[in-house]
Scaffold this motif. Structure first.
Motif, PDB file in Angstrom:
ATOM      1  N   SER A  62      47.136  48.688  33.791  1.00 31.87           N
ATOM      2  CA  SER A  62      46.993  49.313  35.109  1.00 31.87           C
ATOM      3  C   SER A  62      45.931  48.607  35.946  1.00 31.87           C
ATOM      4  CB  SER A  62      46.637  50.789  34.953  1.00 31.87           C
ATOM      5  OG  SER A  62      45.431  50.945  34.198  1.00 31.87           O
ATOM      6  N   GLU A  63      44.823  48.204  35.317  1.00 28.48           N
ATOM      7  CA  GLU A  63      43.765  47.500  36.043  1.00 28.48           C
ATOM      8  C   GLU A  63      44.225  46.097  36.442  1.00 28.48           C
ATOM      9  OE1 GLU A  63      39.045  46.181  35.588  1.00 28.48           O
ATOM     10  OE2 GLU A  63      40.035  47.309  33.981  1.00 28.48           O
ATOM     11  N   MET A  64      44.932  45.424  35.522  1.00 24.91           N
ATOM     12  CA  MET A  64      45.435  44.088  35.841  1.00 24.91           C
ATOM     13  C   MET A  64      46.422  44.150  36.993  1.00 24.91           C
ATOM     14  SD  MET A  64      44.899  40.986  34.653  1.00 24.91           S
ATOM     15  CE  MET A  64      44.849  40.401  36.344  1.00 24.91           C
ATOM     16  N   ALA A 117      41.480  38.251  36.004  1.00 25.49           N
ATOM     17  CA  ALA A 117      41.010  39.033  34.857  1.00 25.49           C
ATOM     18  C   ALA A 117      39.489  38.983  34.722  1.00 25.49           C
ATOM     19  CB  ALA A 117      41.672  38.517  33.582  1.00 25.49           C
ATOM     20  N   LEU A 118      38.881  37.877  35.139  1.00 23.97           N
ATOM     21  CA  LEU A 118      37.425  37.748  35.057  1.00 23.97           C
ATOM     22  C   LEU A 118      36.704  38.332  36.270  1.00 23.97           C
ATOM     23  CD1 LEU A 118      36.618  34.172  33.658  1.00 23.97           C
ATOM     24  CD2 LEU A 118      35.861  36.358  32.706  1.00 23.97           C
ATOM     25  N   ALA A 119      37.435  38.578  37.353  1.00 24.08           N
ATOM     26  CA  ALA A 119      36.787  38.966  38.610  1.00 24.08           C
ATOM     27  C   ALA A 119      35.908  40.212  38.500  1.00 24.08           C
ATOM     28  CB  ALA A 119      37.842  39.138  39.703  1.00 24.08           C
ATOM     29  N   GLY A 153      55.523  36.306  40.308  1.00 24.98           N
ATOM     30  CA  GLY A 153      54.929  37.316  39.450  1.00 24.98           C
ATOM     31  C   GLY A 153      53.595  36.871  38.892  1.00 24.98           C
ATOM     32  N   PHE A 154      53.435  37.011  37.565  1.00 24.98           N
ATOM     33  CA  PHE A 154      52.151  36.757  36.923  1.00 24.98           C
ATOM     34  C   PHE A 154      52.390  36.090  35.571  1.00 24.98           C
ATOM     35  CE2 PHE A 154      53.746  40.954  36.028  1.00 24.98           C
ATOM     36  CZ  PHE A 154      53.628  41.086  34.655  1.00 24.98           C
ATOM     37  N   ALA A 155      51.363  35.431  35.069  1.00 23.83           N
ATOM     38  CA  ALA A 155      51.426  34.752  33.771  1.00 23.83           C
ATOM     39  C   ALA A 155      50.448  35.403  32.815  1.00 23.83           C
ATOM     40  CB  ALA A 155      51.100  33.271  33.924  1.00 23.83           C
ATOM     41  N   THR A 156      50.877  35.617  31.572  1.00 19.94           N
ATOM     42  CA  THR A 156      49.992  36.228  30.583  1.00 19.94           C
ATOM     43  C   THR A 156      49.787  35.303  29.386  1.00 19.94           C
ATOM     44  OG1 THR A 156      51.600  37.334  29.107  1.00 19.94           O
ATOM     45  CG2 THR A 156      51.094  38.420  31.202  1.00 19.94           C
ATOM     46  N   ASN A 157      48.683  35.559  28.682  1.00 18.41           N
ATOM     47  CA  ASN A 157      48.344  34.858  27.441  1.00 18.41           C
ATOM     48  C   ASN A 157      48.001  33.390  27.658  1.00 18.41           C
ATOM     49  OD1 ASN A 157      47.911  35.379  24.644  1.00 18.41           O
ATOM     50  ND2 ASN A 157      49.760  34.218  24.130  1.00 18.41           N
ATOM     51  N   LEU A 185      50.620  34.443  39.339  1.00 16.36           N
ATOM     52  CA  LEU A 185      49.182  34.676  39.352  1.00 16.36           C
ATOM     53  C   LEU A 185      48.657  34.939  37.945  1.00 16.36           C
ATOM     54  CD1 LEU A 185      48.855  37.101  42.425  1.00 16.36           C
ATOM     55  CD2 LEU A 185      48.500  34.619  42.396  1.00 16.36           C
ATOM     56  N   ASP A 186      47.351  34.965  37.818  1.00 11.96           N
ATOM     57  CA  ASP A 186      46.703  35.290  36.554  1.00 11.96           C
ATOM     58  C   ASP A 186      47.024  36.721  36.147  1.00 11.96           C
ATOM     59  OD1 ASP A 186      44.884  35.700  34.434  1.00 11.96           O
ATOM     60  OD2 ASP A 186      43.245  36.142  35.818  1.00 11.96           O
ATOM     61  N   GLY A 187      47.539  36.895  34.924  1.00 11.05           N
ATOM     62  CA  GLY A 187      47.830  38.229  34.410  1.00 11.05           C
ATOM     63  C   GLY A 187      47.025  38.597  33.179  1.00 11.05           C
TER      64      GLY A 187
END
Length: 344
Positions: A222-224, A180-182, A239-243, A211-213
């Motif tokens: 869409s960008e994530m 998300a920071l990339a 998958g991915f992890a959020t929050n 992964l980072d979500g």
């Protein structure tokens, strides 16, 4: 030619009690071999049929957590002790960082956590947080250079795949905020390589990697999804992890996870509910006031979100903002505030 008497030429038989002893010993060996084979087959089948995290999943409450250490040092009868003791008993992911668990030590830490998980009949959840240029120079800045990061994650992967952790369900949250920071940090290409290679080193039987979500109030779904897709490890991750380390409402994170999953063609997610109980985060992410712990891990899930977990340990600071100490440090006042809805 003189021949020996017939009696001296006849082969002498062993006493009956000797034969009985030999047969008994052989049976013991055979049964031991059968038992060993049976255990191996049973263990192998259980690992082959290992299921991903889901509703009802319980992760280990690590004795090494900062909440646990704070409970040991706080004075009994104080609100600081009550908050720390409550959080120490709560199943929460353990954050592996090179600062606390460096090369040469991190493998032993993983095995110790696996033993604790086995004793608690729980899954092991770890957050891996040590990649180069971590947090893009912000409050959690640090991490390793590329060569040491390779060595560090290889040691973690080896421990997770070893016999000491083989029978434990393992959940990995890989490098929160890294994707998300990339775009903001202008290191998208470097992040793709680092995360792709880390997944290769960490993947194993009964190991579920997320992964980072980001979160629902950060990048568009869409960008994530595009960033996750560019890591190119869809066959090796869950998958991915959020929050993670944020405070967004659970319903918003479920909706966001579904949007990302749809864009990826059907991926799965973990939602961090450790500190979103107040349901009022908005855009303030660094030690916002008025927050509460959220729903316990394993409470929710659907066809996209495997389940919710406590990923960020409540009571640990987000950084030197809003009165907090350095990132990751135990902050007793925050622990007390976060647990006011459960600790009297």
């Amino acid at each position: 030619m003189t021949t020996a008497p017939a009696a001296s030429r006849r082969r002498r038989s062993l006493p009956r009690w000797v034969w009985i002893s030999i047969v008994a010993a052989a049976l013991v060996i055979i049964l031991a071999v059968i038992a060993a084979i049976g255990w191996t087959v049973t263990t192998g089948l259980s690992l082959l049929n290992a299921e991903p995290p889901g509703v009802g999943t319980t992760i280990v409450a690590p004795a090494e957590s900062k909440a646990s250490l704070a409970a040991e040092s706080a004075s009994e009868g104080t609100e600081e002790f009550a908050a720390a003791a409550y959080l120490a008993a709560a199943p929460t992911a353990y954050w592996l960082t090179p600062e606390l668990d460096p090369i040469g030590d991190v493998g032993a830490r993983v095995l110790n956590l696996a033993n604790e998980a086995r004793d608690q009949d729980a899954a092991l959840a770890v957050v891996i947080y040590g990649l180069p240029e971590r947090d893009c120079g912000q409050y959690s800045a640090g991490g390793l250079d590329d060569a040491d990061y390779d060595t560090w994650t290889t040691e973690i992967g080896s421990a997770l795949s070893s016999a000491g952790a083989a029978d434990i369900q393992k959940i990995i949250i890989l490098e929160p905020d890294s994707l998300a920071l990339a775009p903001q940090c202008d290191n998208v290409n470097a992040r793709m390589t680092q995360l792709h290679d880390a997944v290769d080193r960490l993947a194993g039987t009964n190991t579920w990697i997320y992964l980072d979500g980001g979160h629902s109030n950060w990048l568009p779904a869409s960008e994530m999804a595009s960033l996750i897709q560019q890591v190119d490890v869809s066959d090796a991750i869950r998958g991915f992890a959020t929050n993670v380390s944020n405070y967004q409402p659970t319903y918003a994170e479920f909706e966001y996870a579904h949007q990302i999953s749809d864009a990826l063609g059907g991926s799965h997610a973990i939602v961090d509910t450790s500190r979103n109980g107040a349901d009022q985060a908005e855009s303030d992410w660094c030690n916002p006031s008025g927050q509460l712990i959220g729903a316990a891990g394993g409470a929710y899930g659907d066809d996209v979100v495997d389940t919710n977990l406590w990923v960020k340990p409540p009571g640990e600071s987000d950084g030197e903002c809003n009165g907090g100490p350095v990132a990751g440090a135990w902050w007793p006042e925050s622990a007390v505030e976060l647990t006011t809805n459960v600790v009297q």
